[in-house]
Design a protein around this motif. Structure first.
Motif, PDB file in Angstrom:
ATOM      1  N   SER A 117     -75.265 -88.407 -21.297  1.00 39.87           N
ATOM      2  CA  SER A 117     -75.022 -88.219 -22.729  1.00 39.87           C
ATOM      3  C   SER A 117     -76.182 -88.775 -23.524  1.00 39.87           C
ATOM      4  N   ALA A 118     -76.513 -88.087 -24.590  1.00 40.34           N
ATOM      5  CA  ALA A 118     -77.453 -88.606 -25.577  1.00 40.34           C
ATOM      6  C   ALA A 118     -76.622 -89.047 -26.766  1.00 40.34           C
ATOM      7  N   CYS A 119     -76.579 -90.332 -27.003  1.00 37.65           N
ATOM      8  CA  CYS A 119     -75.868 -90.903 -28.144  1.00 37.65           C
ATOM      9  C   CYS A 119     -74.411 -90.426 -28.176  1.00 37.65           C
ATOM     10  N   SER A 120     -73.994 -89.785 -29.278  1.00 35.94           N
ATOM     11  CA  SER A 120     -72.591 -89.453 -29.500  1.00 35.94           C
ATOM     12  C   SER A 120     -72.075 -88.319 -28.633  1.00 35.94           C
ATOM     13  N   GLY A 121     -72.930 -87.703 -27.827  1.00 39.56           N
ATOM     14  CA  GLY A 121     -72.444 -86.728 -26.860  1.00 39.56           C
ATOM     15  C   GLY A 121     -71.447 -87.331 -25.902  1.00 39.56           C
ATOM     16  N   VAL A 122     -71.425 -88.660 -25.819  1.00 37.51           N
ATOM     17  CA  VAL A 122     -70.512 -89.350 -24.911  1.00 37.51           C
ATOM     18  C   VAL A 122     -69.050 -89.163 -25.328  1.00 37.51           C
ATOM     19  N   PHE A 123     -68.788 -88.803 -26.592  1.00 33.80           N
ATOM     20  CA  PHE A 123     -67.406 -88.539 -27.016  1.00 33.80           C
ATOM     21  C   PHE A 123     -66.783 -87.434 -26.161  1.00 33.80           C
ATOM     22  N   LEU A 124     -67.527 -86.366 -25.938  1.00 34.91           N
ATOM     23  CA  LEU A 124     -67.000 -85.255 -25.145  1.00 34.91           C
ATOM     24  C   LEU A 124     -66.805 -85.667 -23.691  1.00 34.91           C
ATOM     25  N   ILE A 125     -67.780 -86.389 -23.134  1.00 38.29           N
ATOM     26  CA  ILE A 125     -67.678 -86.798 -21.736  1.00 38.29           C
ATOM     27  C   ILE A 125     -66.494 -87.747 -21.529  1.00 38.29           C
ATOM     28  N   ALA A 126     -66.246 -88.629 -22.502  1.00 32.57           N
ATOM     29  CA  ALA A 126     -65.152 -89.595 -22.366  1.00 32.57           C
ATOM     30  C   ALA A 126     -63.795 -88.905 -22.261  1.00 32.57           C
ATOM     31  N   GLU A 127     -63.678 -87.686 -22.786  1.00 30.10           N
ATOM     32  CA  GLU A 127     -62.410 -86.955 -22.678  1.00 30.10           C
ATOM     33  C   GLU A 127     -62.048 -86.639 -21.235  1.00 30.10           C
ATOM     34  N   THR A 128     -63.027 -86.610 -20.349  1.00 26.76           N
ATOM     35  CA  THR A 128     -62.757 -86.301 -18.946  1.00 26.76           C
ATOM     36  C   THR A 128     -62.031 -87.431 -18.234  1.00 26.76           C
ATOM     37  N   SER A 176     -79.543 -92.454 -31.629  1.00 24.06           N
ATOM     38  CA  SER A 176     -80.518 -91.476 -32.115  1.00 24.06           C
ATOM     39  C   SER A 176     -81.652 -91.182 -31.144  1.00 24.06           C
ATOM     40  N   MET A 177     -82.854 -91.660 -31.458  1.00 22.76           N
ATOM     41  CA  MET A 177     -84.040 -91.251 -30.708  1.00 22.76           C
ATOM     42  C   MET A 177     -84.155 -91.882 -29.322  1.00 22.76           C
ATOM     43  N   SER A 178     -83.161 -92.636 -28.904  1.00 26.80           N
ATOM     44  CA  SER A 178     -83.221 -93.150 -27.541  1.00 26.80           C
ATOM     45  C   SER A 178     -82.966 -92.045 -26.518  1.00 26.80           C
ATOM     46  N   TRP A 179     -82.781 -90.809 -26.986  1.00 28.54           N
ATOM     47  CA  TRP A 179     -82.788 -89.689 -26.029  1.00 28.54           C
ATOM     48  C   TRP A 179     -84.152 -89.605 -25.340  1.00 28.54           C
ATOM     49  N   HIS A 180     -85.202 -90.157 -25.991  1.00 25.50           N
ATOM     50  CA  HIS A 180     -86.510 -90.240 -25.330  1.00 25.50           C
ATOM     51  C   HIS A 180     -86.389 -91.024 -24.024  1.00 25.50           C
ATOM     52  N   ASP A 181     -85.666 -92.144 -24.066  1.00 26.23           N
ATOM     53  CA  ASP A 181     -85.502 -92.968 -22.870  1.00 26.23           C
ATOM     54  C   ASP A 181     -84.738 -92.204 -21.791  1.00 26.23           C
ATOM     55  N   LEU A 182     -83.743 -91.434 -22.213  1.00 25.78           N
ATOM     56  CA  LEU A 182     -82.985 -90.633 -21.251  1.00 25.78           C
ATOM     57  C   LEU A 182     -83.885 -89.609 -20.574  1.00 25.78           C
ATOM     58  N   ALA A 183     -84.681 -88.890 -21.366  1.00 27.94           N
ATOM     59  CA  ALA A 183     -85.577 -87.882 -20.788  1.00 27.94           C
ATOM     60  C   ALA A 183     -86.576 -88.528 -19.828  1.00 27.94           C
ATOM     61  N   LEU A 184     -87.173 -89.642 -20.223  1.00 27.49           N
ATOM     62  CA  LEU A 184     -88.150 -90.307 -19.364  1.00 27.49           C
ATOM     63  C   LEU A 184     -87.497 -90.857 -18.101  1.00 27.49           C
ATOM     64  N   TYR A 185     -86.276 -91.368 -18.229  1.00 30.35           N
ATOM     65  CA  TYR A 185     -85.562 -91.870 -17.056  1.00 30.35           C
ATOM     66  C   TYR A 185     -85.315 -90.742 -16.057  1.00 30.35           C
ATOM     67  N   LEU A 186     -84.881 -89.582 -16.541  1.00 36.70           N
ATOM     68  CA  LEU A 186     -84.603 -88.465 -15.645  1.00 36.70           C
ATOM     69  C   LEU A 186     -85.886 -87.969 -14.970  1.00 36.70           C
ATOM     70  N   ILE A 187     -86.980 -87.944 -15.728  1.00 43.99           N
ATOM     71  CA  ILE A 187     -88.265 -87.542 -15.135  1.00 43.99           C
ATOM     72  C   ILE A 187     -88.686 -88.537 -14.065  1.00 43.99           C
ATOM     73  N   ALA A 188     -88.559 -89.828 -14.371  1.00 43.51           N
ATOM     74  CA  ALA A 188     -88.934 -90.857 -13.394  1.00 43.51           C
ATOM     75  C   ALA A 188     -88.070 -90.775 -12.148  1.00 43.51           C
ATOM     76  N   ARG A 189     -86.787 -90.538 -12.352  1.00 42.90           N
ATOM     77  CA  ARG A 189     -85.847 -90.495 -11.222  1.00 42.90           C
ATOM     78  C   ARG A 189     -86.066 -89.263 -10.346  1.00 42.90           C
ATOM     79  N   GLN A 190     -86.404 -88.144 -10.969  1.00 42.07           N
ATOM     80  CA  GLN A 190     -86.514 -86.895 -10.217  1.00 42.07           C
ATOM     81  C   GLN A 190     -87.949 -86.572  -9.792  1.00 42.07           C
ATOM     82  N   ALA A 191     -88.944 -86.972 -10.611  1.00 38.63           N
ATOM     83  CA  ALA A 191     -90.333 -86.588 -10.320  1.00 38.63           C
ATOM     84  C   ALA A 191     -91.257 -87.778 -10.103  1.00 38.63           C
ATOM     85  N   GLY A 192     -90.746 -89.007 -10.300  1.00 42.00           N
ATOM     86  CA  GLY A 192     -91.554 -90.190 -10.056  1.00 42.00           C
ATOM     87  C   GLY A 192     -92.003 -90.878 -11.343  1.00 42.00           C
ATOM     88  N   PRO A 193     -92.209 -92.200 -11.283  1.00 42.48           N
ATOM     89  CA  PRO A 193     -92.562 -92.976 -12.485  1.00 42.48           C
ATOM     90  C   PRO A 193     -93.906 -92.590 -13.090  1.00 42.48           C
TER      91      PRO A 193
END
Length: 343
Positions: A117-128, A176-193
């Protein structure tokens, strides 16, 4: 040929255009940046698409349209599912509007997908129900609404990024803009730091390494219905810098110290002294942003005679020192009209 990681970005009418398209551009960016840096794989590691309940045009929260590539019924399995931030109305998130998406998220998780989730997108995920008893984060201004709807999900809005689950399959990013951290984390995890570092440099993205405490705006809860505590809060709003404000509030309330402390904590969610500290640090942050007053003077103005104690408390509550905070948030001279350059 290396198998591509399949990423599904979930589009719903509440979604923020900037987060949805920002994630799409950055995660797809590796496809057109190859050759610019040796750490970028020759073959793009991601296949990114926007999915929703239906394919085709979709008007987002801003009124601007996006294009949903495929419906969730057509999308097949995903390796990573990301629910971008959503814009909440004043009444907050309403549960039950997207049952098909909730069921699909559960199904993707059961098939091994990472759910992000990026920020408030977690509302939808929490419904699961998948986040129950797992720490998550989102924008602090939505925290009260989230806690009311999902009390079983531990919330840490001061955190930039939280990874939970036995295989790290739940990833949430904060304000808000901490979606940058999410994108970088996924890149690091999948393609390397090193690939993540190259992408950060190219897009001028920054990790929010110190957390989000410095960004948070303190607002004491006032909808609790305890008249005596509300009166104390009203007084404290303009008298937080006086010597021993807690003792003065207790005296004014006519309650015993134990009763006042219990009722204050129950009403506001903070012990009286912790509430005072939040108000003092909030005022110190404003002064650091808007004035050139020395840090020691600011500490004295908000109620602390010991500069060392003020600095320690400031860092404990915000994650950064007063000097760091001023450098990060004070408007630069070229933007404030007091200078022509932005060195």
């Amino acid at each position: 040929m290396t198998k591509k990681t399949r990423i599904s970005l979930v589009a719903i009418p509440d979604a923020s255009l900037s987060t949805l398209h920002g994630l799409y551009d950055v995660l797809n960016g590796m496809a057109f940046l190859k050759g610019l840096d040796p750490s970028i794989p020759e073959s793009a590691p991601f296949r990114v698409e926007i999915v929703g309940t239906d394919p085709g045009p979709l008007k987002l929260a801003s009124g601007l349209p996006t294009e949903t590539h495929r419906s969730i019924a057509e999308a097949g399995d995903s390796d990573i599912v990301i629910v971008p931030s959503v814009v909440l109305p004043p009444a907050g998130w309403r549960i039950g509007r997207y049952p098909a998406l909730v069921a699909w998220l559960r199904r993707m998780h059961d098939r091994g997908a990472m759910i992000c989730s990026a920020c408030s997108g977690v509302f939808l995920i929490a419904e699961t129900g998948l986040l129950d008893r797992r720490e998550t984060t989102l924008h602090w201004s939505y925290a009260e609404n989230f806690r009311r709807l999902y009390p079983q999900v531990p919330l840490r809005p001061e955190k930039t990024l939280l990874i939970a689950g036995e295989r790290g399959q739940f990833v949430s990013s904060g304000a808000s803009m901490s979606w940058h951290d999410l994108a970088l984390y996924l890149i690091a995890r999948q393609a390397g730091p090193t690939a993540a570092q190259a992408m950060a440099k190219f897009f001028a993205l920054q990790w929010h390494r110190d957390g989000l405490g410095a960004y948070m705006v303190f607002e004491g809860r006032r909808d609790h219905g305890d008249a005596a505590i509300l009166e104390a809060q009203d007084w404290l709003a303009t008298h937080f810098s006086v010597a021993d404000p807690v003792a003065e509030m207790i005296r004014m309330s006519g309650l015993t110290e134990r009763t006042f402390s219990r009722r204050f904590s129950a009403a506001t969610g903070h012990a009286p002294l912790a509430y005072v500290q939040q108000l003092r640090i909030a005022d110190a942050k404003r002064r650091l942003e808007r004035t050139a007053e020395p840090v020691e003077e600011i500490g004295w103005r908000v109620g602390y005679e010991d500069p060392a104690f003020f600095r320690r408390l400031f860092k404990r509550l915000t994650g950064v020192t007063p000097g760091h905070y001023r450098r990060q948030f004070q408007i630069p001279a070229f933007a404030s009209g007091t200078g022509a350059r932005g060195d």
